[in-house]
Structures are given as structure tokens and as C-alpha cells.
Design an enzyme around this catalytic site. Structure first.
Site, PDB file in Angstrom:
ATOM      1  CB  CYS A  14      41.407 -24.167  -9.643  1.00  0.00           C
ATOM      2  SG  CYS A  14      41.830 -24.798  -8.727  1.00  0.00           S
ATOM      3  CG  HIS A  40      58.150 -42.719  -5.684  1.00  0.00           C
ATOM      4  ND1 HIS A  40      58.868 -42.148  -4.099  1.00  0.00           N
ATOM      5  CD2 HIS A  40      59.446 -42.498  -5.349  1.00  0.00           C
ATOM      6  CE1 HIS A  40      59.527 -42.535  -4.283  1.00  0.00           C
ATOM      7  NE2 HIS A  40      60.795 -42.764  -5.567  1.00  0.00           N
ATOM      8  CG  ASN A  41      52.510 -40.384  -5.366  1.00  0.00           C
ATOM      9  OD1 ASN A  41      53.278 -39.899  -5.372  1.00  0.00           O
ATOM     10  ND2 ASN A  41      52.591 -41.548  -4.437  1.00  0.00           N
ATOM     11  CG  HIS A  97      57.285 -46.499  -5.711  1.00  0.00           C
ATOM     12  ND1 HIS A  97      57.474 -46.312  -4.697  1.00  0.00           N
ATOM     13  CD2 HIS A  97      59.190 -46.018  -6.450  1.00  0.00           C
ATOM     14  CE1 HIS A  97      58.717 -45.778  -4.565  1.00  0.00           C
ATOM     15  NE2 HIS A  97      59.648 -46.108  -5.760  1.00  0.00           N
ATOM     16  CG  ASP A 113      38.558 -21.800 -11.687  1.00  0.00           C
ATOM     17  OD1 ASP A 113      39.635 -21.015 -12.227  1.00  0.00           O
ATOM     18  OD2 ASP A 113      38.088 -21.767 -10.286  1.00  0.00           O
ATOM     19  CB  THR A 134      43.975 -23.232  -4.259  1.00  0.00           C
ATOM     20  OG1 THR A 134      42.900 -23.973  -4.449  1.00  0.00           O
ATOM     21  CG2 THR A 134      42.947 -21.886  -3.202  1.00  0.00           C
ATOM     22  N   GLY A 135      44.707 -24.515  -7.162  1.00  0.00           N
ATOM     23  CA  GLY A 135      44.720 -25.913  -7.349  1.00  0.00           C
ATOM     24  C   GLY A 135      43.845 -26.678  -6.541  1.00  0.00           C
TER      25      GLY A 135
HETATM   26  C1  RB5 Z   1      37.201 -19.873  -8.053  1.00  0.00           C
HETATM   27  O1  RB5 Z   1      37.410 -18.591  -7.284  1.00  0.00           O
HETATM   28  C2  RB5 Z   1      37.976 -20.639  -6.129  1.00  0.00           C
HETATM   29  O2  RB5 Z   1      37.290 -20.834  -5.458  1.00  0.00           O
HETATM   30  C3  RB5 Z   1      38.608 -21.756  -7.436  1.00  0.00           C
HETATM   31  O3  RB5 Z   1      39.671 -21.321  -8.388  1.00  0.00           O
HETATM   32  C4  RB5 Z   1      39.435 -22.509  -6.804  1.00  0.00           C
HETATM   33  O4  RB5 Z   1      40.291 -21.878  -6.329  1.00  0.00           O
HETATM   34  C5  RB5 Z   1      38.696 -23.685  -5.688  1.00  0.00           C
HETATM   35  O5  RB5 Z   1      40.222 -24.277  -5.253  1.00  0.00           O
END
Ligand code: RB5
Length: 147
Positions: free
Chosen positions: A70, A103-104, A138, A13, A72-73
Site C-alpha cells: 500500500c 528469525h520470525n 527462533h 491497494d 506506506t505498507g
Molecule cells: C491510501 O491513501 C493510503 O492510506 C494507503 O495506501 C496506506 O498507506 C495505508 O496504510
């Protein structure tokens, strides 16, 4: 298939454009075939769209593996995992990245651009792409995730 002959789809994103582009260059330099599906501007967008788009490329078989990013991922990983056939883990360390392949049998990696710096992120990518699924016991467990 050698690892570097794999086709890798990338998406993110707006929060992770720079890291996604750094990953694209890093793995293209290693010889991977890269399909970077954007976005290309930092205009605010919606991570579920980009997670799902990359996941569809993997689920269809057009790409072997996917890397999505993104802030946080977390959100983009959740979206990718809604696509049938996708196993995507958020990895913030190299051990998890290796193990989620071994493993996954993860076929997608999710990273948080606001959590890890570029140097660690590239090491995580290398650990993920350099590992192979071990199969055996696995496989039995992975099969139980999505019968
Ligand atoms: C965008 O602000 C943020 O919410 C997005 O990049 C992500 O961290 C969501 O999980």
C-alpha cells in the site's frame, strides 16, 4: 521445495498498483508461480480488503508466501496480521526482509510504494524470498506469538 517453486500471492491497494505489477513481473521472471489478486485499476479502494484477501490465500495454504503493498505498507500489513496464522512485517530495507524470514518466519512481506523506490523494493523482495526460517530457538519464540 526450492524457493522458486513457491507460490506467491500479491495484492495492493490503489496507491501501489505499479509497484505490485513490477514485483509480479520480477518474481515471475525468476520462476516463481505468482497469483496476483489485484486490484487492476487505480480507482480508490480500501487496503484492509486487499490485505485480508492475500492473507487468506496464505493462511489456507493455497499460497506459500504473500507480498502486499500500500502507500506506506502499514495499513495493509495490519489487516493481514489479523488473519490467524499470518506473520507479516513491513520491510523498508533488505536486512529486515531477510531477518523477518530467518528469525520470525514471516509468511508475508509488506512494502510501502510511497516510501521505497522500485529498485530498492525489488531488492527487498529478493532478500525476503531468498531467505529461509532458521528454526531452533527462533521457533520457540515464533510459537509464542500465536499459540
Ligand atoms: C491510501 O491513501 C493510503 O492510506 C494507503 O495506501 C496506506 O498507506 C495505508 O496504510
Amino acid at each position: 521445495m526450492t524457493n522458486t517453486s513457491k507460490r506467491i500471492v500479491l495484492s495492493s491497494d490503489h496507491a501501489a498498483i505499479d509497484l505490485r505489477q513490477a514485483i509480479a513481473k520480477h518474481i515471475a521472471d525468476q520462476g516463481y508461480e505468482v497469483e496476483d489478486i489485484g486490484p487492476t485499476t487505480t480507482e480508490s479502494t480500501h487496503y484492509p480488503l486487499h490485505g485480508a484477501a492475500a492473507a487468506e490465500r496464505v493462511a489456507s495454504g493455497d499460497c506459500d508466501l504473500g507480498i502486499i503493498v500500500c502507500g506506506t505498507g502499514q495499513g495493509i500489513m495490519m489487516a493481514a496480521n489479523k488473519v490467524k496464522g499470518i506473520r507479516c512485517g513491513v520491510c523498508l530495507d533488505t536486512f529486515s526482509a531477510r531477518m523477518t524470514r530467518e528469525h520470525n518466519n514471516a509468511n508475508m512481506l509488506s512494502l510501502g510504494a510511497r516510501v521505497v523506490g522500485e529498485g530498492l523494493a525489488l531488492d527487498i523482495v529478493d532478500a525476503f524470498l531468498g531467505a529461509e526460517f532458521e528454526g531452533g530457538r527462533h521457533a520457540t519464540r515464533v510459537d509464542m506469538i500465536e499459540p
